[in-house]
Design a protein around this motif. Sequence first.
Motif, PDB file in Angstrom:
ATOM      1  N   VAL A 220      -4.912   4.489   5.663  1.00  0.00           N
ATOM      2  CA  VAL A 220      -4.555   3.413   4.863  1.00  0.00           C
ATOM      3  C   VAL A 220      -4.101   2.325   5.784  1.00  0.00           C
TER       4      VAL A 220
ATOM      5  N   ARG B 130      -6.799   1.132   7.950  1.00  0.00           N
ATOM      6  CA  ARG B 130      -7.573   0.226   7.129  1.00  0.00           C
ATOM      7  C   ARG B 130      -6.999  -1.108   6.810  1.00  0.00           C
TER       8      ARG B 130
ATOM      9  N   GLN C 209      -4.369  -0.792  -1.629  1.00  0.00           N
ATOM     10  CA  GLN C 209      -4.621   0.711  -1.646  1.00  0.00           C
ATOM     11  C   GLN C 209      -3.309   1.676  -2.083  1.00  0.00           C
TER      12      GLN C 209
ATOM     13  N   ASP D 181       0.960  -1.192  -0.040  1.00  0.00           N
ATOM     14  CA  ASP D 181      -0.027   0.043   0.025  1.00  0.00           C
ATOM     15  C   ASP D 181       0.737   1.216  -0.005  1.00  0.00           C
TER      16      ASP D 181
END
Length: 347
Positions: free
Chosen positions: A320, A323, A333, A171
């Motif tokens: 981010v 999550r 992400q 991510d």
Amino acid sequence: MSDDRGTAPRLAGERREAIAALARMHGVVRVSELADRYGVSHVTIRRDISALVDRGALTRIHGGARSTAGMVRAAAGDDQVRIGVILPASRYYFRELLEGIREGAARAGIAVVLAISEYDDGEERRLFERMLRAKVAGVLLATAAAEPETGWLDSSPVPVVLVERAGPAFDHARSDHEDGARIAVAHLVARGHERIMLAACSTTPTAARLLAGYRAELAAAGRDLLEPFDLPGEDASPTGRRARLHDLLRACAQQRASALILHPEGFALPLLEAAEDRAVAVPADLALVTYDDELAEFASIPLTAVQPPKRDVGSIAVDVLVRRLTRPGVARQRVTLLPRLVVRESS
């Protein structure tokens, strides 16, 4: 007359399930925000949270609650979840990014453990291992290298989110520096400039992406591509830096450039001094756009600047990571935020 005796419990149950889902998604929920969202009192939301705490779905924090999914296990029994943050520097660009990380962490009710690598790959890896020993739940990492070699992170036992960097297996949250260069070029083209030069320190992590955006926008605008000018690194002496800035002004004259995009911004103030020494008027002889907007407004001629969304990048990087911690199976992400142009007197 309809019988609605079961309606209130049913609505309360649905609301609590929705609150639990929001907490899993965002990591933290706040009483005031939930009350506004569902149109009920703070007392009602606190009652909902109490029920979810009793079920083990949430744990209380000041002003709200945090999801127990994933993060409590990662916290190794600590009262507060901690995330590691490894940055190559704590000043200039990364200072504001760090402020955004702190804001995001405060919003999520988690603590930050900070370390600085000083752009040293070996130190970066040592600090990462130290973070793991400190039992952080996850790590935000801005690597020393602009294009990171992330193979050594593949075996990380905690999630890693790259900040202002990108890697295919991770991510990330970063600024779109290509777009930043494009909006600088587009601004200068709109002001009627035909020949626009880019001067950048090629060793900075941002330079390659600025150059890509600069070239792309010049091509789109049908303008000639001028030879980019390479500025010295931070280790150059003040005398050497001044001499190189005079070389830059000579190069602008030789290539008949009427506008210049400059990065890093630390060169902007001494460039104005060199321009005054050489009787080059800004913006009449040479329009100037700088990149970062840390010092631009304080220059003797307030400078037009491209402003990367540093604080927002830091804050969203925390979101981010939260999550990923609360929903380990969430899709990869990759968040890219656009810079903005702040127009001042220099262009």
